[in-house]
Design a protein around this motif. Structure first.
Motif, PDB file in Angstrom:
ATOM      1  N   GLY A 154     -23.658  63.225 115.108  1.00 32.82           N
ATOM      2  CA  GLY A 154     -23.594  64.308 114.130  1.00 32.82           C
ATOM      3  C   GLY A 154     -24.931  64.610 113.475  1.00 32.82           C
ATOM      4  O   GLY A 154     -24.975  65.043 112.319  1.00 32.82           O
ATOM      5  N   VAL A 155     -26.012  64.411 114.210  1.00 33.42           N
ATOM      6  CA  VAL A 155     -27.340  64.622 113.620  1.00 33.42           C
ATOM      7  C   VAL A 155     -27.631  66.112 113.505  1.00 33.42           C
ATOM      8  O   VAL A 155     -27.593  66.849 114.488  1.00 33.42           O
ATOM      9  CB  VAL A 155     -28.430  63.928 114.465  1.00 33.42           C
ATOM     10  N   ARG A 156     -27.912  66.541 112.273  1.00 35.26           N
ATOM     11  CA  ARG A 156     -28.336  67.921 112.034  1.00 35.26           C
ATOM     12  C   ARG A 156     -29.846  68.001 111.905  1.00 35.26           C
ATOM     13  O   ARG A 156     -30.448  68.972 112.327  1.00 35.26           O
ATOM     14  CB  ARG A 156     -27.658  68.467 110.775  1.00 35.26           C
ATOM     15  N   TRP A 157     -30.414  66.969 111.270  1.00 33.20           N
ATOM     16  CA  TRP A 157     -31.874  66.925 111.179  1.00 33.20           C
ATOM     17  C   TRP A 157     -32.331  65.482 111.005  1.00 33.20           C
ATOM     18  O   TRP A 157     -31.574  64.614 110.576  1.00 33.20           O
ATOM     19  CB  TRP A 157     -32.399  67.811 110.039  1.00 33.20           C
ATOM     20  N   ALA A 158     -33.580  65.252 111.414  1.00 32.56           N
ATOM     21  CA  ALA A 158     -34.190  63.930 111.274  1.00 32.56           C
ATOM     22  C   ALA A 158     -35.625  64.116 110.837  1.00 32.56           C
ATOM     23  O   ALA A 158     -36.257  65.152 111.116  1.00 32.56           O
ATOM     24  CB  ALA A 158     -34.117  63.161 112.588  1.00 32.56           C
ATOM     25  N   HIS A 159     -36.127  63.128 110.133  1.00 33.86           N
ATOM     26  CA  HIS A 159     -37.512  63.190 109.666  1.00 33.86           C
ATOM     27  C   HIS A 159     -38.146  61.810 109.793  1.00 33.86           C
ATOM     28  O   HIS A 159     -37.548  60.802 109.396  1.00 33.86           O
ATOM     29  CB  HIS A 159     -37.585  63.650 108.209  1.00 33.86           C
ATOM     30  N   LEU A 160     -39.344  61.759 110.384  1.00 36.73           N
ATOM     31  CA  LEU A 160     -40.085  60.513 110.513  1.00 36.73           C
ATOM     32  C   LEU A 160     -41.292  60.569 109.587  1.00 36.73           C
ATOM     33  O   LEU A 160     -42.153  61.452 109.727  1.00 36.73           O
ATOM     34  CB  LEU A 160     -40.541  60.310 111.969  1.00 36.73           C
ATOM     35  N   GLN A 186     -42.972  50.286 109.703  1.00 29.11           N
ATOM     36  CA  GLN A 186     -41.738  50.480 108.942  1.00 29.11           C
ATOM     37  C   GLN A 186     -41.579  51.923 108.460  1.00 29.11           C
ATOM     38  O   GLN A 186     -40.788  52.189 107.546  1.00 29.11           O
ATOM     39  CB  GLN A 186     -41.717  49.532 107.737  1.00 29.11           C
ATOM     40  N   ALA A 187     -42.311  52.859 109.055  1.00 32.77           N
ATOM     41  CA  ALA A 187     -42.202  54.262 108.650  1.00 32.77           C
ATOM     42  C   ALA A 187     -40.740  54.687 108.607  1.00 32.77           C
ATOM     43  O   ALA A 187     -39.969  54.426 109.537  1.00 32.77           O
ATOM     44  CB  ALA A 187     -42.982  55.148 109.619  1.00 32.77           C
ATOM     45  N   VAL A 188     -40.347  55.346 107.535  1.00 34.28           N
ATOM     46  CA  VAL A 188     -38.931  55.645 107.287  1.00 34.28           C
ATOM     47  C   VAL A 188     -38.446  56.768 108.197  1.00 34.28           C
ATOM     48  O   VAL A 188     -39.071  57.838 108.283  1.00 34.28           O
ATOM     49  CB  VAL A 188     -38.714  56.027 105.816  1.00 34.28           C
ATOM     50  N   LEU A 189     -37.339  56.521 108.868  1.00 32.38           N
ATOM     51  CA  LEU A 189     -36.628  57.561 109.610  1.00 32.38           C
ATOM     52  C   LEU A 189     -35.458  58.011 108.748  1.00 32.38           C
ATOM     53  O   LEU A 189     -34.589  57.208 108.388  1.00 32.38           O
ATOM     54  CB  LEU A 189     -36.128  57.028 110.950  1.00 32.38           C
ATOM     55  N   THR A 190     -35.435  59.286 108.398  1.00 38.11           N
ATOM     56  CA  THR A 190     -34.366  59.861 107.593  1.00 38.11           C
ATOM     57  C   THR A 190     -33.521  60.765 108.478  1.00 38.11           C
ATOM     58  O   THR A 190     -34.058  61.622 109.184  1.00 38.11           O
ATOM     59  CB  THR A 190     -34.941  60.668 106.420  1.00 38.11           C
ATOM     60  N   VAL A 191     -32.210  60.585 108.424  1.00 39.29           N
ATOM     61  CA  VAL A 191     -31.293  61.373 109.232  1.00 39.29           C
ATOM     62  C   VAL A 191     -30.246  61.988 108.311  1.00 39.29           C
ATOM     63  O   VAL A 191     -29.557  61.266 107.573  1.00 39.29           O
ATOM     64  CB  VAL A 191     -30.623  60.525 110.323  1.00 39.29           C
ATOM     65  N   ASN A 192     -30.176  63.307 108.301  1.00 35.40           N
ATOM     66  CA  ASN A 192     -29.221  64.039 107.450  1.00 35.40           C
ATOM     67  C   ASN A 192     -29.340  63.618 105.989  1.00 35.40           C
ATOM     68  O   ASN A 192     -28.350  63.549 105.251  1.00 35.40           O
ATOM     69  CB  ASN A 192     -27.786  63.830 107.922  1.00 35.40           C
ATOM     70  N   GLY A 193     -30.563  63.267 105.569  1.00 40.84           N
ATOM     71  CA  GLY A 193     -30.806  62.934 104.176  1.00 40.84           C
ATOM     72  C   GLY A 193     -30.730  61.471 103.825  1.00 40.84           C
ATOM     73  O   GLY A 193     -31.032  61.088 102.689  1.00 40.84           O
ATOM     74  N   ALA A 194     -30.330  60.621 104.773  1.00 40.30           N
ATOM     75  CA  ALA A 194     -30.205  59.187 104.494  1.00 40.30           C
ATOM     76  C   ALA A 194     -31.178  58.399 105.356  1.00 40.30           C
ATOM     77  O   ALA A 194     -31.325  58.665 106.553  1.00 40.30           O
ATOM     78  CB  ALA A 194     -28.776  58.716 104.769  1.00 40.30           C
ATOM     79  N   ALA A 195     -31.850  57.402 104.745  1.00 37.55           N
ATOM     80  CA  ALA A 195     -32.776  56.550 105.476  1.00 37.55           C
ATOM     81  C   ALA A 195     -32.006  55.672 106.452  1.00 37.55           C
ATOM     82  O   ALA A 195     -30.956  55.120 106.113  1.00 37.55           O
ATOM     83  CB  ALA A 195     -33.577  55.685 104.514  1.00 37.55           C
TER      84      ALA A 195
END
Length: 781
Positions: free
Chosen positions: A588-594, A569-578
């Motif tokens: 419209g993805v500017r950034w993503a974080h896993l 369930q590791a959180v994927l955050t895209v443009n600041g939202a989970a």
């Protein structure tokens, strides 16, 4: 007879140089009897006399030896009418069953020979082993029996195990049995220079293995002449040094090119990168062989033996991350369950421990290195898995006053095998490419059946999840979407297009020495398809800027990530939202974080595909020869881009970065793409203090130009500018680069680099002929 002065005559008449003194030992202490060498090998197997059984790790190892033997004894068929020793090793057409049978007997013999096990000096155990050896002589392994299947088993695998067994049981074998079994070994492996039924030249790891088989057989027979042949075969005296395992393969002696290169690359099977496969086995086996012959009449006297220490520093240490051997250099062994990740590093540690004990002048350095390798690996405890003699050596190293080296911070490229590695605090990063010089992947013996894209720009990130590539990654990952690759999404047959070179020369890069600033790239050409992509990676310390252009083909994808999730369930955050669950298409993805992995910043708002899914696979799916049929399920998060013809990509990868740092980079990137065309890819820092470019042909990016294919990295600090240049095609005689910055003069330049001031610019000419893609540098002010 008078011989011309060649490498062969130098080797034949070589005195004992200072560099090789650790192997030969003092002349006054020469050992001339093979019995001493046999006891020395026995001590390698059992840990030697007087081992401290009060040490919990030694006690556990002894218990492990006994437990293993008990298991094999329980299933060993001792019946008079048996057709095999073990029911699961009963196929008379599979030579691997011969090797495995001898391996199990060797493990039982080790338990019999090791004090503290329940089988030590146990007469019934001994009788069972001797009877089993006689059965193997009569039915599986003897001069009157036909060989079948794989030559490796007959000439290397089986005799290595049989030799160990004979050493362990030497005093109780009896003269007839010893003569019979050593005659069988000699029948299959008579010459330390040759192997296979058609007597080919043995090269690389195969030569060291064959030498070891002949050496142990000679020790058991008291055959000093054969030991001399072994010593000479390591240097290939017979072949004038062409296939010496000690000399670097780019030394100009000819030969097949299989072995170590001066840049740290290791090739086996002609053009396959194999440091973490055959290379590690060569190092480990050679360290044992050098130990066996040390201080004896047959000690190695070739000064090139000094290169072995360079291998440790340059061919292995940069390719390991906290005990994990980087998969890009493990060849088809990535598809072996028993060789996953950290297991591949164990032989390197064992070999280095022996080398540390062999040369006092290097002991402290090697001890500090081994100390780091053992202590930084909190996933797999070396002391819990290694052999008894290595535990003894490791205890000595760990107890020494020499401090462990800190974790490396470095960037290293291996132009002779089209690989690059990048180490920063908290992560390691490896890029796998191929070219006209290097094969894409190996799939032989029904192994590594789905390694299609292992060199198509594959990127593997090593971080705090030390088990990521050691817990069933390769049978469960989607082999069509390996991270970093650009691929056509199409069905491929098992083993399709293996052992193929690319149609493109351009693979490599340049790096500024002493920094983690570098450029790397490849001209990717699809095999049998219309796929093409120009791919670059620009390393800016903790960030890697990834650029692609000129992409052609059908259903083409570039894979940003394919991560096996420790937390499903590791959180994927895209443009600041989970983004929960399996996202699908993200626009419209500017950034993503896993979470637990890192960040990805797109150069412009982009459509990104993402899937979170459980994947089920079996080791047998990718390795029929050795794989288990047990189903395994792991959860993955995959991110990829889809390309229309002629498009490209630009994104920055931030391994181990937080979501906040990823967002901050997106808002104010410390490096930006300034060119992404068919002529040049380039990245620069906002103030132009860092500028790097991969030139696919003649072109210009900002204030940097090149006259043709080249990789260039520049950095300005105060009034000083450093420049690094290479020819990644390895075809050009020279590369000419112009830097449009007035007022610069040369302070220092590598040999072969000329610097000339012109109006408003400075011209750098690098003589790249014969450099094989190596970086050349100049310092300007």
């Amino acid at each position: 007879m008078s011989l011309p002065l060649t490498r062969r005559t130098v080797l034949i008449g070589a005195g004992l140089g200072a560099t090789a003194a650790f192997v030969a030992g003092p002349a006054a202490a020469l050992v001339a009897d093979t019995a001493t060498l046999r006891l020395r090998w026995r001590a390698l197997l059992t840990g030697g006399d007087g081992i401290d059984t009060g040490d919990p790790d030694i006690a556990a190892a002894v218990e492990r030896i006994g437990r293993t033997a008990t298991g094999f004894l329980a299933t060993l068929d001792t019946g008079a009418g048996r057709t095999a020793l073990w029911p699961d090793l009963a196929d008379p057409a599979r030579s691997g069953h011969v090797t495995s049978s001898f391996s199990r007997l060797a493990k039982i013999a080790l338990s019999w020979a090791t004090p503290g096990t329940g089988h030590h000096a146990h007469e019934p155990t001994l009788r069972v082993v001797l009877d089993a050896l006689d059965w193997m002589s009569a039915h599986r392994y003897g001069p009157a029996l036909a060989r079948y299947d794989n030559d490796w088993d007959w000439e290397i695998g089986a005799p290595i195990q049989l030799n160990d067994t004979m050493v362990l049981l030497h005093d109780v074998l009896g003269a007839e049995r010893l003569a019979r079994m050593t005659a069988a070994v000699h029948h299959y492996t008579p010459d330390p220079n040759l192997w296979r039924a058609d007597r080919q030249i043995a090269t690389g790891a195969n030569r060291v293995w064959v030498c070891t088989v002949v050496a142990l057989r000679a020790v058991l027979n008291g055959d000093g002449s054969a030991l001399g042949e072994v010593r000479d075969a390591l240097s290939d005296v017979r072949g004038g040094g062409a296939n010496s395992v000690l000399a670097f393969q780019d030394g100009g002696a000819g030969g097949t090119g299989e072995g170590f290169y001066s840049d740290g690359s290791f090739l086996q099977h002609w053009k396959h990168p194999y440091n973490g496969g055959y290379g590690k086995e060569l190092l480990n086996t050679l360290s044992k062989l050098l130990h066996l012959l040390a201080g004896s009449t047959w000690a190695v006297r070739d000064p090139a033996v000094d290169n072995v220490f360079r291998w440790v520093d340059e061919a292995f240490d940069p390719l390991m991350f906290r005990g994990d051997m980087m998969a890009a250099v493990c060849g088809r062994e990535v598809a072996r369950e028993s060789k996953q990740g950290h297991a591949a590093a164990q032989p390197v540690i064992e070999a280095t421990l022996r080398l540390a004990g062999a040369d006092a002048s290097r002991a402290t350095h090697l001890t500090r290195l081994v100390k780091r390798w053992i202590t930084e690996d909190t996933y797999r405890d070396f002391l819990k898995v290694t052999d008894l003699s290595s535990i003894v050596l490791a205890r000595k190293a760990l107890g020494s006053a020499a401090p462990a080296y800190p974790a490396p911070v470095l960037h290293r490229q291996y132009p002779r095998m089209d690989k690059a590695v990048h180490h920063r605090p908290g992560f390691g990063y490896a890029v796998s490419a191929y070219s006209t010089r290097i094969y894409n992947y190996e799939s032989i013996q029904n192994e590594n059946l789905r390694g299609w894209h292992l060199s198509d720009g594959m990127v593997l990130v090593y971080d705090g999840d030390l088990g990521h590539y050691s817990e069933d990654y390769w049978p469960t990952v989607d082999p069509h979407r390996l991270p970093g690759t650009t691929v056509e999404r199409r069905a491929l047959a098992d083993g399709q297009d293996q052992r193929r070179v690319s149609g493109a020369d351009w693979a490599g890069g340049a790096a500024l020495p002493g920094t983690t600033l570098a450029a790397y790239g490849m001209d990717l050409r699809g095999l049998g398809t219309g796929l093409r992509a120009l791919k670059s990676w620009f390393f800016v310390d903790d960030a890697i800027v990834c650029v692609g252009s000129g992409i052609t083909g059908q259903d083409v994808e570039t894979v940003l990530e394919n991560r096996k999730l420790r937390d499903p369930q590791a959180v994927l955050t895209v443009n600041g939202a989970a983004v929960p669950g399996s996202p699908g298409t993200l626009t419209g993805v500017r950034w993503a974080h896993l979470a637990g992995t890192g960040g990805y910043v797109l150069a412009a708002p982009t459509r990104l595909r993402a899937v979170r899914e459980p994947r089920t696979g079996r080791w047998k799916d990718i390795n029929i020869k050795y794989g288990s049929a047990t189903e395994i399920t792991r959860t993955y998060l995959t991110l990829w881009l889809e390309h229309a013809a002629g498009t490209g990509y630009a994104y920055t990868q931030l391994p181990a970065a937080s979501a906040d740092r990823t967002a901050a980079w997106s808002a104010a990137p410390a490096a930006q793409v300034v060119a992404a065309t068919g002529a040049v890819h380039a990245v620069a820092s906002p103030g132009r203090h860092f500028l790097a470019a991969n030139f696919w042909g003649a072109g210009r990016a900002v204030d940097l130009a090149a006259d043709g294919p080249a990789s260039v990295v520049t950095r300005r600090r105060g009034s000083a500018t450093a420049v690094a240049v290479s020819d990644p095609t390895q075809k050009r005689d020279r590369v000419v680069v112009e830097l449009f910055r007035p007022g610069l003069r040369v302070v220092r330049a590598d040999p072969g680099v000329r610097v000339r001031a012109l109006a408003g610019r400075i011209r750098i000419t690098a003589e790249t002929a014969g450099r094989h893609g190596a970086t050349l540098t100049a310092d300007l002010a």
